[in-house]
Each structure stands twice: as C-alpha cells, then as structure tokens.
Motif scaffolding. Structure first.
Motif, PDB file in Angstrom:
ATOM      1  N   GLU A  36       5.974  -3.898  -2.188  1.00  9.88           N
ATOM      2  CA  GLU A  36       6.052  -4.805  -3.338  1.00  9.88           C
ATOM      3  C   GLU A  36       7.155  -4.364  -4.290  1.00  9.88           C
ATOM      4  N   ALA A  37       7.287  -3.068  -4.513  1.00 11.48           N
ATOM      5  CA  ALA A  37       8.328  -2.555  -5.408  1.00 11.48           C
ATOM      6  C   ALA A  37       9.720  -2.909  -4.887  1.00 11.48           C
ATOM      7  N   LEU A  38       9.858  -2.972  -3.571  1.00 13.42           N
ATOM      8  CA  LEU A  38      11.144  -3.305  -2.950  1.00 13.42           C
ATOM      9  C   LEU A  38      11.306  -4.801  -2.702  1.00 13.42           C
ATOM     10  N   HIS A  39      10.316  -5.597  -3.126  1.00 20.57           N
ATOM     11  CA  HIS A  39      10.325  -7.047  -2.944  1.00 20.57           C
ATOM     12  C   HIS A  39      10.399  -7.426  -1.469  1.00 20.57           C
ATOM     13  N   CYS A  40       9.676  -6.686  -0.634  1.00 22.49           N
ATOM     14  CA  CYS A  40       9.635  -6.948   0.809  1.00 22.49           C
ATOM     15  C   CYS A  40       8.336  -7.652   1.182  1.00 22.49           C
ATOM     16  N   ASP A  41       8.402  -8.414   2.257  1.00 20.71           N
ATOM     17  CA  ASP A  41       7.222  -9.080   2.790  1.00 20.71           C
ATOM     18  C   ASP A  41       6.236  -8.019   3.271  1.00 20.71           C
ATOM     19  N   PRO A  42       4.991  -8.075   2.813  1.00 19.85           N
ATOM     20  CA  PRO A  42       4.036  -7.041   3.205  1.00 19.85           C
ATOM     21  C   PRO A  42       3.468  -7.196   4.612  1.00 19.85           C
ATOM     22  N   ALA A  43       3.872  -8.196   5.376  1.00 16.40           N
ATOM     23  CA  ALA A  43       3.363  -8.421   6.733  1.00 16.40           C
ATOM     24  C   ALA A  43       1.842  -8.304   6.754  1.00 16.40           C
ATOM     25  N   ALA A  44       1.197  -9.289   6.179  1.00 22.08           N
ATOM     26  CA  ALA A  44      -0.250  -9.255   5.966  1.00 22.08           C
ATOM     27  C   ALA A  44      -1.057  -9.005   7.230  1.00 22.08           C
ATOM     28  N   HIS A  45      -0.526  -9.361   8.392  1.00 24.38           N
ATOM     29  CA  HIS A  45      -1.270  -9.124   9.632  1.00 24.38           C
ATOM     30  C   HIS A  45      -1.218  -7.654  10.043  1.00 24.38           C
ATOM     31  N   GLU A  48      -2.760  -2.984   5.723  1.00 29.46           N
ATOM     32  CA  GLU A  48      -4.025  -2.930   5.001  1.00 29.46           C
ATOM     33  C   GLU A  48      -3.731  -2.197   3.699  1.00 29.46           C
ATOM     34  N   GLY A  49      -4.650  -2.220   2.801  1.00 31.38           N
ATOM     35  CA  GLY A  49      -4.413  -1.594   1.520  1.00 31.38           C
ATOM     36  C   GLY A  49      -3.970  -2.620   0.504  1.00 31.38           C
ATOM     37  N   ARG A  50      -3.728  -2.121  -0.679  1.00 35.01           N
ATOM     38  CA  ARG A  50      -3.461  -2.992  -1.812  1.00 35.01           C
ATOM     39  C   ARG A  50      -2.387  -2.348  -2.678  1.00 35.01           C
ATOM     40  N   SER A  51      -1.457  -3.139  -3.137  1.00 36.66           N
ATOM     41  CA  SER A  51      -0.407  -2.611  -3.997  1.00 36.66           C
ATOM     42  C   SER A  51      -1.010  -2.082  -5.296  1.00 36.66           C
ATOM     43  N   GLU A 148     -13.757  -5.569   9.618  1.00 35.02           N
ATOM     44  CA  GLU A 148     -12.667  -6.283   8.969  1.00 35.02           C
ATOM     45  C   GLU A 148     -11.293  -5.654   9.180  1.00 35.02           C
ATOM     46  N   ARG A 149     -11.235  -4.489   9.802  1.00 36.72           N
ATOM     47  CA  ARG A 149      -9.954  -3.805   9.975  1.00 36.72           C
ATOM     48  C   ARG A 149      -9.019  -4.635  10.838  1.00 36.72           C
ATOM     49  N   LYS A 150      -7.756  -4.458  10.614  1.00 35.82           N
ATOM     50  CA  LYS A 150      -6.740  -5.235  11.332  1.00 35.82           C
ATOM     51  C   LYS A 150      -6.364  -4.497  12.617  1.00 35.82           C
ATOM     52  N   LEU A 151      -7.002  -4.881  13.686  1.00 39.51           N
ATOM     53  CA  LEU A 151      -6.771  -4.206  14.952  1.00 39.51           C
ATOM     54  C   LEU A 151      -5.748  -4.926  15.822  1.00 39.51           C
ATOM     55  N   ARG A 152      -5.497  -6.222  15.551  1.00 41.62           N
ATOM     56  CA  ARG A 152      -4.486  -6.954  16.293  1.00 41.62           C
ATOM     57  C   ARG A 152      -3.226  -6.933  15.453  1.00 41.62           C
ATOM     58  N   VAL A 153      -2.333  -6.003  15.748  1.00 43.92           N
ATOM     59  CA  VAL A 153      -1.179  -5.808  14.880  1.00 43.92           C
ATOM     60  C   VAL A 153       0.139  -6.244  15.508  1.00 43.92           C
ATOM     61  N   THR A 154       0.088  -6.791  16.704  1.00 42.81           N
ATOM     62  CA  THR A 154       1.339  -7.126  17.375  1.00 42.81           C
ATOM     63  C   THR A 154       1.919  -8.459  16.938  1.00 42.81           C
ATOM     64  N   VAL A 155       1.075  -9.374  16.506  1.00 44.33           N
ATOM     65  CA  VAL A 155       1.563 -10.693  16.094  1.00 44.33           C
ATOM     66  C   VAL A 155       0.823 -11.139  14.836  1.00 44.33           C
ATOM     67  N   PRO A 156       1.464 -11.982  14.018  1.00 39.06           N
ATOM     68  CA  PRO A 156       0.797 -12.491  12.819  1.00 39.06           C
ATOM     69  C   PRO A 156      -0.311 -13.481  13.162  1.00 39.06           C
ATOM     70  N   ASP A 157      -1.235 -13.677  12.247  1.00 38.19           N
ATOM     71  CA  ASP A 157      -2.349 -14.599  12.462  1.00 38.19           C
ATOM     72  C   ASP A 157      -1.868 -16.022  12.723  1.00 38.19           C
ATOM     73  N   ASP A 158      -0.809 -16.471  12.050  1.00 36.73           N
ATOM     74  CA  ASP A 158      -0.297 -17.828  12.281  1.00 36.73           C
ATOM     75  C   ASP A 158       0.157 -18.018  13.724  1.00 36.73           C
ATOM     76  N   TYR A 159       0.732 -16.997  14.316  1.00 30.87           N
ATOM     77  CA  TYR A 159       1.143 -17.061  15.716  1.00 30.87           C
ATOM     78  C   TYR A 159      -0.071 -17.301  16.605  1.00 30.87           C
ATOM     79  N   VAL A 160      -1.155 -16.597  16.331  1.00 23.46           N
ATOM     80  CA  VAL A 160      -2.384 -16.766  17.112  1.00 23.46           C
ATOM     81  C   VAL A 160      -2.916 -18.179  16.933  1.00 23.46           C
ATOM     82  N   ARG A 161      -2.945 -18.656  15.682  1.00 29.12           N
ATOM     83  CA  ARG A 161      -3.444 -20.014  15.421  1.00 29.12           C
ATOM     84  C   ARG A 161      -2.634 -21.055  16.197  1.00 29.12           C
ATOM     85  N   LYS A 162      -1.321 -20.923  16.191  1.00 27.06           N
ATOM     86  CA  LYS A 162      -0.452 -21.889  16.864  1.00 27.06           C
ATOM     87  C   LYS A 162      -0.570 -21.812  18.380  1.00 27.06           C
TER      88      LYS A 162
END
Length: 174
Positions: A36-45, A48-51, A148-162
């Motif tokens: 967030e400090a670097l204004h980068c996309d946090p890649a939500a998929h 984990e964690g919070r700024s 709730e942990r993010k175990l599928r880290v290879t692709v974003p959730d939108d990719y899975v939905r599509k």
C-alpha cells in the motif's frame, strides 16, 4: 508478546509518531503495508494480512482484528527428534486474543493460557475441565481461520469464476 515497531516516513503519520497501540497485528501485515505504501496492487488472491497504514496515518479504523493467529512447523528443530515425531506431524496453530492464548499441537492436547491472570504463560489450562467451554470456542475460531486461508494462490478468484465449467471446451469430458 512480541511488539511490532513501525516507522512510517510519510508526513501523514506524524500524528502517531512515538505512540503505542495495543491492537493485535501479525507478521503477514508487513507485506500489504509495504504494497500500500508503494501504491501497488495487493493481489488479493495471494496476500493475507492487513495494511497497517490506517493505524499510522489515520483515521484508524473503528473495527480491527480482535485476535491474532500463527502457525509453527518445528520439523527442522531438535524437538522433532526428541519427541520422536514424523516430519509431517510437527505443526502447531495458535490463536491469541487480548485475554486468551490457545495452541493446537498436532498429536497432543491443546494448551490454553489466561493472559490476564497469567501473562507469563506458566499455568496451562489446556486440560482443566473448568475451561472446556473456552477451549471449545477458541478451537472453533481457530479452525474457522484455517478454513479461510488462501490456499489457491496460483490464479486470482476472478479467473476461477470466469473458467468455471469450461473444462469441456478444453477437451476434458469427465
């Protein structure tokens, strides 16, 4: 019990300099804070964690986590050999709130510490029947976190939905 010291060089953090905040943070908060400090996309998929920037720059959010979680793999430590454990059995998971610390050790009974009455964690209440309800509540909360942990880290959730139900178009018919 390990404090996290944060120095935010941004002028927006001037109001919080040299202050102490008792909120619970986790090591996994460091990366989203830096992104967030670097204004980068946090890649939500992936992330984990919070700024922590809202805590340094304000206004601090009214809602913050009321528990911290961690896990331990002690398979590389002497404890594995001493305890005659298999490499895959050397795991522990911990939940800490302001009052309680609950630890699940694979293959052993849980540990429970009342941090208000026993801040040095010398009195393990993990087998005390008087605290069965507290252990049950904390265990349920710990396993909810694990689910709730993010175990599928290879692709974003939108990719899975599509890509849902597109396997036949790729020649996969079962």
């Amino acid at each position: 019990k390990v404090p996290m010291i944060v120095y935010d060089p941004d002028a927006a953090a001037d109001a919080t300099r040299a202050t102490v905040d008792a909120r619970l943070v986790e090591a996994i908060d460091v990366l989203p804070t830096c992104l967030e400090a670097l204004h980068c996309d946090p890649a939500a998929h992936l992330i984990e964690g919070r700024s922590l920037l809202p805590l340094t720059r304000g206004p601090a959010p009214a809602e913050w986590r009321d528990a911290a979680f961690s896990e331990l793999d002690y398979s590389f430590r002497q404890a594995r050999i001493t305890l005659k454990r298999d490499v895959r059995d050397c795991r522990a998971f911990m939940l800490r709130t302001q009052r309680w610390k609950y630890v699940e050790w694979l293959g052993y009974r849980p540990q429970l510490f009342d941090l208000a009455a026993d801040p040095d964690e010398l009195d393990d209440l993990g087998a005390d029947p008087a605290f069965a309800m507290v252990r049950s509540e904390l265990q349920q909360r710990l396993f909810a976190w694990m689910r709730e942990r993010k175990l599928r880290v290879t692709v974003p959730d939108d990719y899975v939905r599509k890509r849902t139900n597109t396997h036949r178009a790729h020649g996969i018919h079962y």
